[in-house]
Write an enzyme that holds these catalytic residues in place. Structure first.
Site, PDB file in Angstrom:
ATOM      1  N   ALA A 142       0.940  -1.157  -0.061  1.00 19.19           N
ATOM      2  CA  ALA A 142      -0.026  -0.104   0.034  1.00 19.19           C
ATOM      3  C   ALA A 142       0.954   1.364  -0.129  1.00 19.19           C
ATOM      4  O   ALA A 142       0.317   2.376   0.041  1.00 19.19           O
ATOM      5  CB  ALA A 142      -0.691   0.090   1.326  1.00 19.19           C
ATOM      6  N   ASN A 181       2.827  -4.036   7.823  1.00 16.09           N
ATOM      7  CA  ASN A 181       4.022  -4.592   6.882  1.00 16.09           C
ATOM      8  C   ASN A 181       4.908  -3.474   6.244  1.00 16.09           C
ATOM      9  O   ASN A 181       6.090  -3.603   5.815  1.00 16.09           O
ATOM     10  CB  ASN A 181       3.457  -5.774   6.075  1.00 16.09           C
ATOM     11  CG  ASN A 181       3.276  -7.169   6.890  1.00 16.09           C
ATOM     12  OD1 ASN A 181       4.100  -7.903   7.112  1.00 16.09           O
ATOM     13  ND2 ASN A 181       1.830  -7.412   7.048  1.00 16.09           N
ATOM     14  N   HIS A 201      -0.714   6.848   4.793  1.00 13.26           N
ATOM     15  CA  HIS A 201       0.656   6.501   5.157  1.00 13.26           C
ATOM     16  C   HIS A 201       1.512   7.771   4.430  1.00 13.26           C
ATOM     17  O   HIS A 201       1.177   8.271   3.380  1.00 13.26           O
ATOM     18  CB  HIS A 201       1.289   5.408   4.509  1.00 13.26           C
ATOM     19  CG  HIS A 201       0.572   4.064   4.905  1.00 13.26           C
ATOM     20  ND1 HIS A 201       0.399   3.688   5.973  1.00 13.26           N
ATOM     21  CD2 HIS A 201      -0.135   3.108   4.107  1.00 13.26           C
ATOM     22  CE1 HIS A 201      -0.368   2.304   5.814  1.00 13.26           C
ATOM     23  NE2 HIS A 201      -0.674   2.087   4.636  1.00 13.26           N
TER      24      HIS A 201
END
Length: 266
Positions: free
Chosen positions: A133, A196, A226
């Site tokens: 992602a 992750n 993020h």
């Protein structure tokens, strides 16, 4: 053109995205020949998809990891969990299969990371760490090669995605709060399947012990946001990625597989 053979470990939503992409022609250089999951019905669902697509070949529903390794696939796609990656990696690499993995959190264990690296080298196999992602691995790696740098990783999530973790409290449903601050090793220990990407960013730059990680829970927030920031004397790079669903992780596997066989690599 030599067709590469694939097998999948972990047959949930991400495996379905990858299988559908293969069926739809996004991965013409590959055949999916085996699927394994803790739930046999999920592996059978993936295998049936391939066979019902009239692909001209069969995909085995495997009842064990040994059964999947016996197929000797060129590449094993791992979409299950860091624990599954730890169980899979060394036997697969010694078996001659390279790995494409999303469970990069397994490599926060630096001893395991070193053992995987040595085993892959000894057996002429490779481990491809998928961006999932996030993005910007090339920038992170380049800046880290240029000299000393620092890196931070911040993620924003909704409280529902933190349920069944040590940090969840019902008050998070109404109160915005920073629920974690530490390094990538500490983060993956607390959230085994949720950060992750933080470990991936750390491996591309300053390492799990040196990557500063923080997480904020925001009421009503959907998806994941993020922010990766890397700084050196010469470069300051910021990478922002928002994803409403986890689909980008599945498609990042598809992109990695395409790069493996492509004459031009992005």
């Amino acid at each position: 053109m030599t067709i590469k053979t694939l097998a999948i470990v972990g047959c949930g939503k991400l495996a379905t995205i990858i299988t559908d992409a293969l069926i739809e022609g996004f991965l013409p250089d590959y055949q999916l020949i085996g699927a394994f999951s803790r739930t046999v019905e999920k592996a059978k669902h993936i295998a049936d998809k391939v066979q019902n697509a009239e692909s001209g070949y069969t995909c085995a529903t495997c009842n064990s990891l040994d059964e999947l390794l016996a197929l000797k696939p060129d590449y094993i796609i791992e979409t299950a969990s860091p624990d599954s990656m730890k169980a899979l990696a060394l036997p697969a690499l010694r078996n001659g299969s390279s790995i494409v993995t999303l469970s990069i959190g397994a490599f926060a264990d630096t001893e395991f990371y070193a053992e995987v690296k040595a085993t892959a080298r000894e057996n002429n196999t490779r481990v491809h760490l998928v961006s999932g992602a996030i993005g910007g691995f090339d920038v992170l790696r380049t800046v880290s090669l240029m000299g000393d740098c620092t890196a931070t990783f911040h993620t924003e999530k909704g409280p529902n995605s933190l349920k069944n973790t040590a940090v969840y409290e019902e008050s998070l449903q109404t109160e915005k709060r920073k629920v974690f601050e530490g390094n990538a090793q500490e983060a993956i220990a607390l959230f085994p399947t949720r950060v992750n990407v933080a470990v991936a960013a750390s491996l591309a730059s300053v390492g799990p012990e040196n990557m500063k990680v923080s997480m904020t829970s925001t009421p009503g927030f959907t998806g994941d946001e993020h922010r990766i920031e890397v700084k050196s004397d010469q470069v300051h790079a910021v990478i922002d990625v928002y994803s409403a669903t986890a689909q980008i992780a599945g498609w990042s596997v598809v992109n990695t597989l395409r790069n493996i066989t492509s004459p031009i690599v992005f």
